[in-house]
Design a protein around this motif. Sequence first.
Motif, PDB file in Angstrom:
ATOM      1  N   ARG A 197       0.837  -1.013   0.015  1.00 12.72           N
ATOM      2  CA  ARG A 197       0.022  -0.039   0.033  1.00 12.72           C
ATOM      3  C   ARG A 197       0.868   1.445   0.127  1.00 12.72           C
ATOM      4  O   ARG A 197       0.278   2.429  -0.319  1.00 12.72           O
ATOM      5  N   ALA A 198       2.151   1.178   0.299  1.00  8.20           N
ATOM      6  CA  ALA A 198       3.123   2.544   0.526  1.00  8.20           C
ATOM      7  C   ALA A 198       3.292   3.094  -0.843  1.00  8.20           C
ATOM      8  O   ALA A 198       3.407   2.285  -2.041  1.00  8.20           O
ATOM      9  N   HIS A 199       3.190   4.482  -0.855  1.00  6.96           N
ATOM     10  CA  HIS A 199       3.474   5.101  -2.337  1.00  6.96           C
ATOM     11  C   HIS A 199       4.575   5.807  -1.920  1.00  6.96           C
ATOM     12  O   HIS A 199       5.145   6.410  -2.945  1.00  6.96           O
ATOM     13  N   ALA A 200       5.243   5.706  -0.921  1.00  4.91           N
ATOM     14  CA  ALA A 200       6.579   6.491  -0.636  1.00  4.91           C
ATOM     15  C   ALA A 200       7.545   5.836   0.593  1.00  4.91           C
ATOM     16  O   ALA A 200       6.726   5.260   1.587  1.00  4.91           O
ATOM     17  N   TRP A 201       8.716   5.903   0.575  1.00  9.68           N
ATOM     18  CA  TRP A 201       9.572   5.003   1.628  1.00  9.68           C
ATOM     19  C   TRP A 201      10.919   5.762   1.503  1.00  9.68           C
ATOM     20  O   TRP A 201      11.332   6.580   0.565  1.00  9.68           O
TER      21      TRP A 201
END
Length: 400
Positions: A197-201
């Motif tokens: 689900r992550a869109h940035a890391w």
Amino acid sequence: MSRRRQFLLGAALCLLLGLLALYLLGRLEPYQQTIEHGPAPEARVNPYLAAEHFLRRQGLQVQRADGLQLLPELPSAGQTLLLLGDRQHMSPRQAERLLDWAAKGGHLLFVAERLWDEKAGASGDLLLDRLGIQQYQSDALDAEDSSTEDAASDPAAEPLDEANRYPQLTQLYLENEHAPAYIGFDTGFHLYDAQNRAHAWANGGEATHMLQLYHGDGLVTVLSDAWIWRNDRIARYDNAWLLWYLSQDSAVTLLYRAERDDLLSLLLRHFPQALVALALLLALALWHVGMRQGPLQLPASLARRQLREHLRGSADFLLRRDGQHSLLQGLQQDIQRRARQRHPGFERLGVAEQWQVLARLSRLPSRAISQAMRPPPQQRLTAADFTRQVAHLQLLRNTL
């Protein structure tokens, strides 16, 4: 000694002192010395005091909270909630309220607290488990699998030279930026987005230390640690810049504790000496109250009274408690019991026949039997009459 001589002697002495002072002043050299007194009391109490001042200096509205009691009154839109405190005792209902608050348009930032347990299929961190994020130790990762996964999931993989420049730091890449931001996360932990689900890391080596994902109409940011924003570390690398980047264009609420300590914990933390003094005072008070007053009372001698005195005392007690009627009736019943033992069927005889049997068994005249066995009167007898009646009953009982 004349006055003139005294004056000359004093003037010479003053001249010598002046020359000595000029010599010493010429030998002195000024210098500067900085004395470190350590952090201020406010900084020792608040580990994120520097972060608060930094955000206010950037023009952001910042408030501090000590518990989740303010959550119902905290607007979601345009608000960033930094949950930096311990969440060990957070309830499932509180976790749901936090995620519902973020889903309405708020930005929730919290720190992952527990590692993923493969056997249990959960970590025990209520927020992590609900978002599908797992935390592992970096040394347990497979280097090749982690590198492949990061390269496949990161559309803007960093150049080799940038990655090798500061391998111990975490790199955060932004669009239209050629160089990454460097943050000093603890490299011992790794965050894994199990639901993708992550869109940035933000990655450091083979580990991920920051994940950001959409949740409803809001955002959720998960960090592996928040030590980068403590007073002694926020000025290092790009740690302060990351704090501004995550909270820009919003009001900020820093929540240091997810639950309040009880009164006893607060007293033990802030007033241990007062509690020790109170305990000693209480012990002294109990000792004073329990202390013996006066000399010891010697135990009573077991042979101080004769059997006759005990019998007389027992008789006086029964007389005061039950009265004359009960004592006389008890003697008569004892006489009837002995007569039944010596003459079977005694209880079925009439009163006159019973008196005749008692006269025959005791060899006493009928007049003595009638005086002894007549019903006790209702009114109280005089002491002489009561003694006489008891004597007749005892004589009759002793002869049976």
